[in-house]
Design a protein around this motif. Sequence first.
Motif, PDB file in Angstrom:
ATOM      1  N   GLY A  15      36.835   9.734 -40.829  1.00 57.52           N
ATOM      2  CA  GLY A  15      37.613   9.513 -39.153  1.00 57.52           C
ATOM      3  C   GLY A  15      39.143   9.543 -39.482  1.00 57.52           C
ATOM      4  N   LYS A  16      39.728   9.845 -39.807  1.00 52.61           N
ATOM      5  CA  LYS A  16      41.075  10.125 -40.259  1.00 52.61           C
ATOM      6  C   LYS A  16      41.446  11.713 -39.976  1.00 52.61           C
ATOM      7  CE  LYS A  16      43.374   8.037 -42.919  1.00 52.61           C
ATOM      8  NZ  LYS A  16      44.774   7.133 -42.233  1.00 52.61           N
ATOM      9  N   THR A  17      42.031  11.286 -39.016  1.00 51.59           N
ATOM     10  CA  THR A  17      43.265  12.691 -38.156  1.00 51.59           C
ATOM     11  C   THR A  17      44.214  12.791 -38.655  1.00 51.59           C
ATOM     12  OG1 THR A  17      43.280  12.014 -35.948  1.00 51.59           O
ATOM     13  CG2 THR A  17      40.743  13.168 -37.123  1.00 51.59           C
ATOM     14  N   ASP A  18      45.122  11.767 -39.430  1.00 46.48           N
ATOM     15  CA  ASP A  18      46.629  12.045 -40.114  1.00 46.48           C
ATOM     16  C   ASP A  18      46.534  11.752 -41.833  1.00 46.48           C
ATOM     17  OD1 ASP A  18      45.279   9.349 -39.369  1.00 46.48           O
ATOM     18  OD2 ASP A  18      47.263   8.033 -40.040  1.00 46.48           O
ATOM     19  N   PHE A  19      48.061  11.822 -41.968  1.00 44.53           N
ATOM     20  CA  PHE A  19      47.955  11.815 -43.530  1.00 44.53           C
ATOM     21  C   PHE A  19      49.400  11.133 -43.516  1.00 44.53           C
ATOM     22  CE2 PHE A  19      49.180  13.709 -47.654  1.00 44.53           C
ATOM     23  CZ  PHE A  19      47.531  12.667 -48.030  1.00 44.53           C
ATOM     24  N   LYS A  20      50.150  10.460 -44.508  1.00 41.19           N
ATOM     25  CA  LYS A  20      51.072  10.314 -44.947  1.00 41.19           C
ATOM     26  C   LYS A  20      51.793  10.597 -46.412  1.00 41.19           C
ATOM     27  CE  LYS A  20      55.011   8.114 -44.438  1.00 41.19           C
ATOM     28  NZ  LYS A  20      55.738   6.761 -43.618  1.00 41.19           N
ATOM     29  N   GLU A  21      53.160  11.515 -46.581  1.00 43.81           N
ATOM     30  CA  GLU A  21      52.736  11.836 -47.905  1.00 43.81           C
ATOM     31  C   GLU A  21      53.680  10.864 -48.440  1.00 43.81           C
ATOM     32  OE1 GLU A  21      50.508  13.578 -50.965  1.00 43.81           O
ATOM     33  OE2 GLU A  21      52.708  14.695 -51.499  1.00 43.81           O
ATOM     34  N   SER A  22      54.655  10.125 -49.213  1.00 41.04           N
ATOM     35  CA  SER A  22      56.198  10.013 -49.590  1.00 41.04           C
ATOM     36  C   SER A  22      56.220   9.200 -47.726  1.00 41.04           C
ATOM     37  CB  SER A  22      56.799  10.990 -50.030  1.00 41.04           C
ATOM     38  OG  SER A  22      57.940  10.094 -50.395  1.00 41.04           O
ATOM     39  N   ASN A  23      57.626  10.230 -47.323  1.00 42.68           N
ATOM     40  CA  ASN A  23      57.796  10.034 -46.092  1.00 42.68           C
ATOM     41  C   ASN A  23      57.345  11.614 -44.793  1.00 42.68           C
ATOM     42  OD1 ASN A  23      59.982   8.074 -46.466  1.00 42.68           O
ATOM     43  ND2 ASN A  23      61.084   9.906 -47.591  1.00 42.68           N
ATOM     44  N   ALA A  24      56.716  12.214 -44.506  1.00 41.06           N
ATOM     45  CA  ALA A  24      56.259  13.467 -43.914  1.00 41.06           C
ATOM     46  C   ALA A  24      54.934  13.202 -43.636  1.00 41.06           C
ATOM     47  CB  ALA A  24      56.385  14.794 -45.320  1.00 41.06           C
ATOM     48  N   SER A  25      54.266  13.520 -42.625  1.00 40.76           N
ATOM     49  CA  SER A  25      53.402  12.380 -42.074  1.00 40.76           C
ATOM     50  C   SER A  25      53.109  14.109 -41.365  1.00 40.76           C
ATOM     51  CB  SER A  25      53.196  11.606 -41.702  1.00 40.76           C
ATOM     52  OG  SER A  25      54.292  11.346 -40.167  1.00 40.76           O
ATOM     53  N   VAL A  26      52.115  13.916 -40.967  1.00 33.34           N
ATOM     54  CA  VAL A  26      50.630  14.988 -39.957  1.00 33.34           C
ATOM     55  C   VAL A  26      49.549  14.450 -39.545  1.00 33.34           C
ATOM     56  CG1 VAL A  26      51.305  17.295 -40.759  1.00 33.34           C
ATOM     57  CG2 VAL A  26      49.228  16.315 -41.381  1.00 33.34           C
ATOM     58  N   LYS A  27      49.506  14.633 -37.809  1.00 27.25           N
ATOM     59  CA  LYS A  27      48.396  13.742 -37.049  1.00 27.25           C
ATOM     60  C   LYS A  27      47.658  15.018 -35.442  1.00 27.25           C
ATOM     61  CE  LYS A  27      47.211  10.110 -34.444  1.00 27.25           C
ATOM     62  NZ  LYS A  27      47.305   9.082 -33.790  1.00 27.25           N
ATOM     63  N   VAL A  28      47.351  14.566 -36.292  1.00 29.33           N
ATOM     64  CA  VAL A  28      46.222  15.392 -35.016  1.00 29.33           C
ATOM     65  C   VAL A  28      45.325  15.242 -33.980  1.00 29.33           C
ATOM     66  CG1 VAL A  28      44.118  17.418 -34.237  1.00 29.33           C
ATOM     67  CG2 VAL A  28      46.288  17.748 -36.047  1.00 29.33           C
ATOM     68  N   ASP A  29      45.460  14.834 -32.510  1.00 29.59           N
ATOM     69  CA  ASP A  29      44.148  13.793 -31.609  1.00 29.59           C
ATOM     70  C   ASP A  29      43.524  14.864 -31.512  1.00 29.59           C
ATOM     71  OD1 ASP A  29      46.587  11.824 -31.451  1.00 29.59           O
ATOM     72  OD2 ASP A  29      48.078  12.990 -30.573  1.00 29.59           O
ATOM     73  N   THR A  30      42.491  14.291 -31.670  1.00 31.51           N
ATOM     74  CA  THR A  30      41.105  14.911 -31.217  1.00 31.51           C
ATOM     75  C   THR A  30      41.198  15.037 -29.751  1.00 31.51           C
ATOM     76  OG1 THR A  30      40.151  14.440 -33.476  1.00 31.51           O
ATOM     77  CG2 THR A  30      38.660  15.609 -31.495  1.00 31.51           C
ATOM     78  N   ARG A  31      40.227  16.540 -29.675  1.00 27.67           N
ATOM     79  CA  ARG A  31      40.499  16.698 -28.164  1.00 27.67           C
ATOM     80  C   ARG A  31      38.716  16.701 -27.504  1.00 27.67           C
ATOM     81  NH1 ARG A  31      44.735  21.007 -27.318  1.00 27.67           N
ATOM     82  NH2 ARG A  31      46.736  19.199 -27.202  1.00 27.67           N
ATOM     83  N   PRO A  32      37.945  16.453 -26.071  1.00 24.21           N
ATOM     84  CA  PRO A  32      36.422  16.905 -26.399  1.00 24.21           C
ATOM     85  C   PRO A  32      36.123  18.265 -26.742  1.00 24.21           C
ATOM     86  CG  PRO A  32      37.835  16.370 -24.437  1.00 24.21           C
ATOM     87  CD  PRO A  32      38.921  16.115 -25.210  1.00 24.21           C
ATOM     88  N   GLY A  33      34.996  18.079 -27.274  1.00 22.81           N
ATOM     89  CA  GLY A  33      33.596  19.296 -28.218  1.00 22.81           C
ATOM     90  C   GLY A  33      35.006  20.339 -29.360  1.00 22.81           C
TER      91      GLY A  33
END
Length: 176
Positions: A15-33
Amino acid sequence: MPFETLLLSCCLLPGKTDFKESNASVKVDTRPGETILFFNIDDQSNPGCKLRELLWGMKKGEQMCDLIVFYAKDSERVICFVELKDSISDLGHGTKQVINTYNTFKVHLQKSYTAKAFIYACAGSLPYEHEEYQRKLLKEFGKNNFDFNNRSNDALGNLLRGIQSKPSGGKRKNKK
């Protein structure tokens, strides 16, 4: 075998589409399909993931990236190797990590996917001398299949979808 290990092991971040390690992070917003799966494969931050052991056995010192992100929409399949760094000065190390993980991982997969790489550092500017790393990533992943230190809001999502991102500074060579 490694992909099944990712799905069935403690590597998957359900259920996660984001991740953080130390001070850096990434996130993706899921789109339909779309299907987007994040796998925390670094056994130092996720000791339950046994991918390192599967890929390299008991061999020590192998460079490994933080995440594998799986993206699917319609018939498109992408496996993206992601590394997060505190400083862009670690770009060389991050480049080694994504390339080594990819080269070891790919021998276990059918070529029914597009491989991509994303390296993000939360601090530092992108000096011109990093062209060496761009060339290495281009050689391994191909044109338009890698990005690093792109600070747009959805840089990882854009890479996964094949959407051209605007340069975030420095000289870049991975544009369409």
